[in-house]
Design a protein around this motif. Structure first.
Motif, PDB file in Angstrom:
ATOM      1  N   ARG A 150      22.193  59.806  28.544  1.00 55.64           N
ATOM      2  CA  ARG A 150      20.946  60.570  28.618  1.00 55.64           C
ATOM      3  C   ARG A 150      21.259  61.994  29.048  1.00 55.64           C
ATOM      4  NH1 ARG A 150      16.465  60.004  33.278  1.00 55.64           N
ATOM      5  NH2 ARG A 150      18.104  61.196  34.311  1.00 55.64           N
ATOM      6  N   ALA A 151      20.766  62.963  28.294  1.00 56.45           N
ATOM      7  CA  ALA A 151      21.015  64.379  28.587  1.00 56.45           C
ATOM      8  C   ALA A 151      19.691  65.095  28.840  1.00 56.45           C
ATOM      9  CB  ALA A 151      21.744  65.048  27.422  1.00 56.45           C
ATOM     10  N   ILE A 152      19.647  65.874  29.922  1.00 53.12           N
ATOM     11  CA  ILE A 152      18.502  66.729  30.227  1.00 53.12           C
ATOM     12  C   ILE A 152      18.909  68.155  29.870  1.00 53.12           C
ATOM     13  CG2 ILE A 152      16.904  67.519  31.999  1.00 53.12           C
ATOM     14  CD1 ILE A 152      17.612  64.981  33.578  1.00 53.12           C
ATOM     15  N   VAL A 153      18.188  68.767  28.940  1.00 49.82           N
ATOM     16  CA  VAL A 153      18.549  70.088  28.412  1.00 49.82           C
ATOM     17  C   VAL A 153      17.370  71.043  28.582  1.00 49.82           C
ATOM     18  CG1 VAL A 153      19.462  71.331  26.423  1.00 49.82           C
ATOM     19  CG2 VAL A 153      19.987  68.915  26.704  1.00 49.82           C
ATOM     20  N   VAL A 154      17.676  72.269  28.988  1.00 41.73           N
ATOM     21  CA  VAL A 154      16.666  73.332  29.082  1.00 41.73           C
ATOM     22  C   VAL A 154      16.948  74.341  27.976  1.00 41.73           C
ATOM     23  CG1 VAL A 154      15.634  75.115  30.539  1.00 41.73           C
ATOM     24  CG2 VAL A 154      16.482  73.003  31.568  1.00 41.73           C
ATOM     25  N   VAL A 155      15.913  74.691  27.210  1.00 39.13           N
ATOM     26  CA  VAL A 155      16.035  75.628  26.087  1.00 39.13           C
ATOM     27  C   VAL A 155      15.125  76.810  26.348  1.00 39.13           C
ATOM     28  CG1 VAL A 155      15.870  75.882  23.587  1.00 39.13           C
ATOM     29  CG2 VAL A 155      16.420  73.660  24.560  1.00 39.13           C
ATOM     30  N   GLY A 204      17.221  63.712  25.801  1.00 41.27           N
ATOM     31  CA  GLY A 204      17.746  63.024  24.630  1.00 41.27           C
ATOM     32  C   GLY A 204      18.644  61.870  25.027  1.00 41.27           C
ATOM     33  N   LYS A 205      18.551  60.773  24.282  1.00 39.25           N
ATOM     34  CA  LYS A 205      19.403  59.602  24.523  1.00 39.25           C
ATOM     35  C   LYS A 205      20.124  59.247  23.234  1.00 39.25           C
ATOM     36  CE  LYS A 205      16.732  57.325  28.164  1.00 39.25           C
ATOM     37  NZ  LYS A 205      15.989  56.099  28.527  1.00 39.25           N
ATOM     38  N   ALA A 206      21.418  58.945  23.354  1.00 37.39           N
ATOM     39  CA  ALA A 206      22.215  58.565  22.188  1.00 37.39           C
ATOM     40  C   ALA A 206      23.449  57.822  22.669  1.00 37.39           C
ATOM     41  CB  ALA A 206      22.602  59.788  21.362  1.00 37.39           C
ATOM     42  N   GLY A 207      24.180  57.279  21.705  1.00 41.20           N
ATOM     43  CA  GLY A 207      25.397  56.546  22.026  1.00 41.20           C
ATOM     44  C   GLY A 207      26.552  57.433  22.425  1.00 41.20           C
ATOM     45  N   ASP A 208      26.495  58.742  22.071  1.00 40.91           N
ATOM     46  CA  ASP A 208      27.535  59.694  22.466  1.00 40.91           C
ATOM     47  C   ASP A 208      26.884  60.908  23.104  1.00 40.91           C
ATOM     48  OD1 ASP A 208      28.091  61.484  19.359  1.00 40.91           O
ATOM     49  OD2 ASP A 208      26.353  60.393  20.091  1.00 40.91           O
ATOM     50  N   VAL A 209      27.679  61.696  23.803  1.00 40.47           N
ATOM     51  CA  VAL A 209      27.157  62.841  24.555  1.00 40.47           C
ATOM     52  C   VAL A 209      26.627  63.918  23.614  1.00 40.47           C
ATOM     53  CG1 VAL A 209      27.769  64.657  26.191  1.00 40.47           C
ATOM     54  CG2 VAL A 209      28.695  62.368  26.486  1.00 40.47           C
ATOM     55  N   GLY A 245      25.415  63.689  20.571  1.00 37.72           N
ATOM     56  CA  GLY A 245      24.136  63.287  19.987  1.00 37.72           C
ATOM     57  C   GLY A 245      23.002  63.375  20.991  1.00 37.72           C
ATOM     58  N   ALA A 246      23.268  63.020  22.246  1.00 37.70           N
ATOM     59  CA  ALA A 246      22.229  63.101  23.277  1.00 37.70           C
ATOM     60  C   ALA A 246      21.821  64.550  23.537  1.00 37.70           C
ATOM     61  CB  ALA A 246      22.736  62.457  24.563  1.00 37.70           C
ATOM     62  N   VAL A 247      22.799  65.446  23.583  1.00 37.91           N
ATOM     63  CA  VAL A 247      22.485  66.870  23.805  1.00 37.91           C
ATOM     64  C   VAL A 247      21.702  67.432  22.626  1.00 37.91           C
ATOM     65  CG1 VAL A 247      23.499  69.169  24.059  1.00 37.91           C
ATOM     66  CG2 VAL A 247      24.460  67.249  25.328  1.00 37.91           C
ATOM     67  N   GLU A 282      20.800  77.302  25.388  1.00 33.68           N
ATOM     68  CA  GLU A 282      20.690  75.905  25.810  1.00 33.68           C
ATOM     69  C   GLU A 282      21.599  75.684  27.019  1.00 33.68           C
ATOM     70  OE1 GLU A 282      22.305  74.270  22.371  1.00 33.68           O
ATOM     71  OE2 GLU A 282      20.811  75.134  21.028  1.00 33.68           O
ATOM     72  N   ARG A 283      21.057  75.006  28.004  1.00 31.82           N
ATOM     73  CA  ARG A 283      21.851  74.649  29.180  1.00 31.82           C
ATOM     74  C   ARG A 283      21.615  73.185  29.516  1.00 31.82           C
ATOM     75  NH1 ARG A 283      21.340  79.581  33.533  1.00 31.82           N
ATOM     76  NH2 ARG A 283      21.730  81.293  32.071  1.00 31.82           N
ATOM     77  N   VAL A 284      22.701  72.483  29.696  1.00 31.88           N
ATOM     78  CA  VAL A 284      22.621  71.064  30.045  1.00 31.88           C
ATOM     79  C   VAL A 284      22.498  70.947  31.557  1.00 31.88           C
ATOM     80  CG1 VAL A 284      23.762  68.835  29.932  1.00 31.88           C
ATOM     81  CG2 VAL A 284      23.991  70.438  28.032  1.00 31.88           C
ATOM     82  N   VAL A 285      21.418  70.327  32.020  1.00 28.09           N
ATOM     83  CA  VAL A 285      21.175  70.163  33.453  1.00 28.09           C
ATOM     84  C   VAL A 285      21.891  68.927  33.984  1.00 28.09           C
ATOM     85  CG1 VAL A 285      19.392  69.756  35.194  1.00 28.09           C
ATOM     86  CG2 VAL A 285      18.965  71.364  33.326  1.00 28.09           C
ATOM     87  N   GLN A 286      21.836  67.841  33.217  1.00 26.74           N
ATOM     88  CA  GLN A 286      22.433  66.590  33.701  1.00 26.74           C
ATOM     89  C   GLN A 286      22.762  65.682  32.520  1.00 26.74           C
ATOM     90  OE1 GLN A 286      19.973  63.484  35.570  1.00 26.74           O
ATOM     91  NE2 GLN A 286      21.211  63.740  37.418  1.00 26.74           N
TER      92      GLN A 286
END
Length: 214
Positions: free
Chosen positions: A81-86, A98-103, A105-107, A60-64
């Motif tokens: 909001r986290a953009i993740v590549v798997v 993914g969107k969440a109240g904390d980082v 959870g978003a990831v 998993e890599r977080v893009v933004q």
């Protein structure tokens, strides 16, 4: 008379021996239950190990990660909001948001979303792609071209992340249009989804493989 009385008293077990026997039976029963529980726990442990092995294949890599807001009746609601590549570097890759109240959870949500939208990529023996491909998403357009062994991954931004996690090691890519990371990643996914091997192309056209190479 004394002899008969002695034999009768010897046949009757002592009071102290009865609880000991009962305790032995209870211990046997408890031991049996414990063994059963141990076997069940051992089975669960094996299942957990298999699940961890499956999870270890994926990278998993977080893009933004961006802080976004939504205007509601009481004011503004802030979230991440986290953009993740798997990908597993074996020809499977996905992009998730993914969107969440904390980082964290978003990831986590982004990883789950990426695994739901996986694309299978046909790889050559030199870890490249079989043909040229063009993908588009929104205002972003991506061109992907096969490359010779030793070239490496010539790409930038989120496109490079998608290609690396797909297992491609020799490729040329060019971003055309928008610079948005999410649109570029999805455009790269669109280009990879449109790839076909020469054998699949020959079967679709109804011709032999030799006619394609000629």
């Amino acid at each position: 008379m004394t002899e008969t009385n002695n034999t009768q008293t010897n046949d009757i077990p002592a009071a102290a021996d009865v609880p000991a026997a009962a305790e032995g039976q209870q211990q046997d029963r408890r031991g049996g239950r414990g063994e059963g529980r141990g076997d069940r726990r051992g089975g669960r442990g094996r299942d957990n190990r298999r699940g961890q092995e499956r999870d270890s294949e994926w990278q998993e890599r977080v893009v933004q990660i961006r802080r976004v807001s939504k205007t509601v009746k009481g004011g503004k609601k802030m979230s991440f909001r986290a953009i993740v590549v798997v990908g597993n570097e074996k020809g499977q890759v996905g992009v998730g948001v993914g969107k969440a109240g904390d980082v964290i959870g978003a990831v986590r949500k982004g990883v789950a979303d990426g695994k739901k939208h996986l694309v299978k990529v046909p790889l050559t023996r030199h870890s490249s792609i079989p043909t040229l491909s063009n993908g588009r998403d929104g205002a972003a357009s991506v061109l992907i071209r096969p490359a010779a062994p030793g070239t490496g991954v010539i790409a930038g931004g989120s496109i490079r992340t998608v290609l690396e996690l797909a297992g491609i090691k020799n490729v040329l890519a060019k971003r055309l249009g928008s610079k948005t990371p999410l649109n570029n990643a999805r455009a790269a996914m669109d280009a990879l989804a449109g790839l076909r091997t020469h054998k699949e192309t020959a079967k679709e056209r109804g011709i032999s493989l030799e006619q394609i190479y000629s």
